[in-house]
Design a protein around this motif. Sequence first.
Motif, PDB file in Angstrom:
ATOM      1  N   ASN A 215      53.418  46.112 114.275  1.00 34.44           N
ATOM      2  CA  ASN A 215      52.705  45.520 112.995  1.00 34.44           C
ATOM      3  C   ASN A 215      51.706  46.666 112.412  1.00 34.44           C
ATOM      4  O   ASN A 215      51.320  47.354 113.175  1.00 34.44           O
ATOM      5  CB  ASN A 215      51.876  44.180 113.082  1.00 34.44           C
ATOM      6  N   ALA A 216      51.763  46.818 111.129  1.00 29.79           N
ATOM      7  CA  ALA A 216      50.845  47.504 110.488  1.00 29.79           C
ATOM      8  C   ALA A 216      50.142  46.853 109.181  1.00 29.79           C
ATOM      9  O   ALA A 216      51.013  46.187 108.518  1.00 29.79           O
ATOM     10  CB  ALA A 216      51.463  49.021 110.069  1.00 29.79           C
ATOM     11  N   LYS A 292      56.892  57.660 117.393  1.00 23.68           N
ATOM     12  CA  LYS A 292      57.017  58.372 116.309  1.00 23.68           C
ATOM     13  C   LYS A 292      56.701  57.501 114.784  1.00 23.68           C
ATOM     14  O   LYS A 292      56.133  58.173 113.970  1.00 23.68           O
ATOM     15  CB  LYS A 292      58.252  58.987 116.076  1.00 23.68           C
ATOM     16  N   ARG A 293      57.300  56.572 114.580  1.00 25.79           N
ATOM     17  CA  ARG A 293      57.124  55.697 113.717  1.00 25.79           C
ATOM     18  C   ARG A 293      55.652  55.105 113.544  1.00 25.79           C
ATOM     19  O   ARG A 293      54.921  55.254 112.171  1.00 25.79           O
ATOM     20  CB  ARG A 293      58.170  54.631 113.512  1.00 25.79           C
ATOM     21  N   MET A 294      55.117  54.838 114.394  1.00 27.40           N
ATOM     22  CA  MET A 294      53.855  54.324 114.317  1.00 27.40           C
ATOM     23  C   MET A 294      52.791  55.367 114.086  1.00 27.40           C
ATOM     24  O   MET A 294      51.892  55.197 113.191  1.00 27.40           O
ATOM     25  CB  MET A 294      53.292  53.406 115.678  1.00 27.40           C
ATOM     26  N   ALA A 295      52.937  56.708 114.584  1.00 26.01           N
ATOM     27  CA  ALA A 295      52.222  57.773 114.584  1.00 26.01           C
ATOM     28  C   ALA A 295      52.247  58.302 113.182  1.00 26.01           C
ATOM     29  O   ALA A 295      51.298  58.466 112.465  1.00 26.01           O
ATOM     30  CB  ALA A 295      52.592  58.901 115.474  1.00 26.01           C
ATOM     31  N   PHE A 296      53.484  58.154 112.477  1.00 25.03           N
ATOM     32  CA  PHE A 296      53.817  58.530 111.160  1.00 25.03           C
ATOM     33  C   PHE A 296      52.800  57.711 110.259  1.00 25.03           C
ATOM     34  O   PHE A 296      52.257  58.283 109.149  1.00 25.03           O
ATOM     35  CB  PHE A 296      55.200  58.624 110.828  1.00 25.03           C
ATOM     36  N   LEU A 315      46.986  49.227 113.392  1.00 31.17           N
ATOM     37  CA  LEU A 315      48.280  49.348 113.870  1.00 31.17           C
ATOM     38  C   LEU A 315      48.270  48.431 115.427  1.00 31.17           C
ATOM     39  O   LEU A 315      47.529  48.690 116.125  1.00 31.17           O
ATOM     40  CB  LEU A 315      48.841  50.720 114.275  1.00 31.17           C
ATOM     41  N   SER A 316      49.400  47.676 115.467  1.00 29.39           N
ATOM     42  CA  SER A 316      49.334  46.859 116.987  1.00 29.39           C
ATOM     43  C   SER A 316      50.845  46.548 117.359  1.00 29.39           C
ATOM     44  O   SER A 316      51.723  46.718 116.601  1.00 29.39           O
ATOM     45  CB  SER A 316      48.680  45.466 116.625  1.00 29.39           C
ATOM     46  N   ASP A 317      51.080  46.557 118.580  1.00 28.91           N
ATOM     47  CA  ASP A 317      52.404  46.225 119.136  1.00 28.91           C
ATOM     48  C   ASP A 317      52.373  44.724 119.305  1.00 28.91           C
ATOM     49  O   ASP A 317      51.693  43.894 119.313  1.00 28.91           O
ATOM     50  CB  ASP A 317      52.254  46.797 120.505  1.00 28.91           C
TER      51      ASP A 317
END
Length: 411
Positions: A215-216, A292-296, A315-317
């Motif tokens: 989630n973002a 990579k998506r989360m870092a982007f 950001l959370s898993d």
Amino acid sequence: MDIVERFLSYTKINTTTDREKGAAGIMPSSSGQMVLAKQLEQELLSFGLEDVQVNEKAIVTATLPANVDVHTPTVAFFAHLDTSAEQKADTNAKIATHSSDSICLNEELGIHLTEKAFPELAQYRGQEILVTDGTSLLGADDKAAIASIMDMLQYFTANPDVPHGPVKVAFLPDEEQGLRGAKAFDVESFGADFGYTLDCCGIGEFVCENWNAGNAVVTFTGQSAHPMSAKGKLKNSLLMAHKFIAMLPAGEAPEYTENREGYYWVKELSGNSAKTILKLDIRDFCLEGYNKRMAFLGRLAQQMNDLYGGVEIELSDRYENVANSLQGSNRYPIDIAQQAYQDCDIEMRQIPMRGGYDGAVLSQKGLPCPNLFTGAHNFHSIYEYLPVNSLRAASEVVQKIVLITHNKFSQ
């Protein structure tokens, strides 16, 4: 009790999940889930199972003890109590014979389940199909699973001469809003070695991989001003959010992707010129791709903050791909399931699940847990249907898994 009769009895209890109460932290989010939990408790006790419990969250657990002296691993089966909030009406289920290119669900309202709209229906010509009157979900997601598991327990308790190892079962609440029941479930005290959920899909389908999910939440803080004197003063947070969305990769959204293609889902946007909150779901089957998506997103938020100020991201898993937990020495639940499908003369079709299920959370907690079919189609829709033969097949597969586990590890 016949499995069809059992399933129909469960559909009569409205267990629609309540998103508002769930968001407030209430579990179970709807009273019907506890009603069903209590009914299952009585049925489990009537079978003579041990350690039958229903806690305050409507989590139901029970144990079918081994009837042999040989030590074998403990296998568990899971299903969820709630049904999706897409439709809240009571279920009026019925059995129809599929003999033409459509099934009339509701003549008065002109609602039909057709092969034109759902081509896979054609493979069930000549079979009995469980459907609704077109005004609600059927609830096979996930009451078909509950019926299959209970039918398995009925078989073994009625046939005590059939050797088997220890079996545990659990029925969990509020899967339909973030796998909440699985997240609240105490895997360690449950005491199983491996397990299976039954949740989704037509006969033969099998899930041993799903999303890595996150989630973002992006908060844009602007500066309000009256429009007559806004020049040089107004910083519109809504426009900041739209610029952020415009910089997401084109085509990497749910409506443009399929199979193992990941995505960013712009899920919710709310606010005004002074403050806007954007919520996104991030999905990828590959752990490297997910990271990579989360870092982007983190870099994008930082760059926008450098330009405009007032941009923060959280950001959370949410859950991992179950495949991460079914590697190497933990692959045996897949092997046992493959043998069970084969013994039942069912062709296994492994599919990547473009969603989450309780087994992903349970696996992440240390209980390897792939997913078996229930036989149903069109979940979360008034066109949900369940072929009777497929329902019976789901129970047969569960029975075979118990038998294979005993035979595999007792030799």
